[in-house]
Design an enzyme around this catalytic site. Sequence first.
Site, mmCIF file in Angstrom:
data_model
loop_
_atom_site.group_PDB
_atom_site.id
_atom_site.type_symbol
_atom_site.label_atom_id
_atom_site.label_comp_id
_atom_site.label_asym_id
_atom_site.label_seq_id
_atom_site.Cartn_x
_atom_site.Cartn_y
_atom_site.Cartn_z
ATOM 1 N N THR A 19 0.867 -1.169 0.000
ATOM 2 C CA THR A 19 0.000 0.000 0.000
ATOM 3 C C THR A 19 0.911 1.229 0.000
ATOM 4 O O THR A 19 0.871 2.051 0.896
ATOM 5 C CB THR A 19 -0.934 0.028 1.224
ATOM 6 O OG1 THR A 19 -0.150 0.046 2.415
ATOM 7 C CG2 THR A 19 -1.846 -1.171 1.248
ATOM 8 N N GLY A 20 1.794 1.304 -1.062
ATOM 9 C CA GLY A 20 2.608 2.498 -1.250
ATOM 10 C C GLY A 20 1.624 3.640 -1.295
ATOM 11 O O GLY A 20 0.803 3.700 -2.201
ATOM 12 N N THR A 21 1.675 4.550 -0.359
ATOM 13 C CA THR A 21 0.434 5.213 0.008
ATOM 14 C C THR A 21 0.655 6.585 0.602
ATOM 15 O O THR A 21 1.788 6.996 0.831
ATOM 16 C CB THR A 21 -0.282 4.328 1.050
ATOM 17 O OG1 THR A 21 -1.554 4.842 1.337
ATOM 18 C CG2 THR A 21 0.504 4.295 2.343
ATOM 19 N N THR A 22 -0.445 7.246 0.878
ATOM 20 C CA THR A 22 -0.444 8.452 1.705
ATOM 21 C C THR A 22 -1.570 8.321 2.722
ATOM 22 O O THR A 22 -2.733 8.164 2.346
ATOM 23 C CB THR A 22 -0.660 9.719 0.862
ATOM 24 O OG1 THR A 22 0.322 9.776 -0.182
ATOM 25 C CG2 THR A 22 -0.529 10.965 1.744
#
EC number: 3.4.25.1
Length: 219
Positions: A19-22
């Site tokens: 979940t490469g994410t913000t």
Amino acid sequence: MLRAGAPTAGSFRTEEVHTGTTIMAVEFDGGVVVGSDSRVSAGTAVVNRVFDKLSPLHQRIFCALSGSAADAQAIADMAAYQLELHGLELEEPPLVLAAANVVKNISYKYREDLLAHLIVAGWDQREGGQVYGTMGGMLIRQPFTISGSGSSYIYGYVDAAYKPGMTPEECRRFTTNAITLAMNRDGSSGGVIYLVTITAAGVDHRVILGDELPKFYDE
């Protein structure tokens, strides 16, 4: 006949799903706002465009997930199970600090095996709205916090835009703007924005679709 450089049996490598994410959470007087983007990737491939990274731990406690999707969800599931038992023993809802400590302890215990960072946020009768970061087994309460691959692009914005005493609507706008800016810069963040507002009255879920996201100069 195999061509030079052609893939052979056993040469395929499975990319871990991230979940490469913000993710982000903000306190206000009487509650919290928690938000995230929705993109999940495996290597350079987007495997899910509308994944909800805001996972409930208890009735008025949520966590925001980042890192390995499987690892983060495993921590959230273990924490939710322990908090359910904790609530049954106490015969009352667990405190947000207790939930954050459970997540912190799990993260630290399995720090060599799990790649994940969770933000824990919620409301309880003792302290009201609270936001906790739990990276690497650390535990710290903050008025707002951000994490994930997209967070490095928006530290300047959130430091400049945050102000104490914001209303719930101002917190939602602040969170939406910050995550949108991160999604514009970070290739691992994208999709829609999920928002959860937690107060004594309950939990309000919102989804900001792509055509409803705020527009900024870079676009």
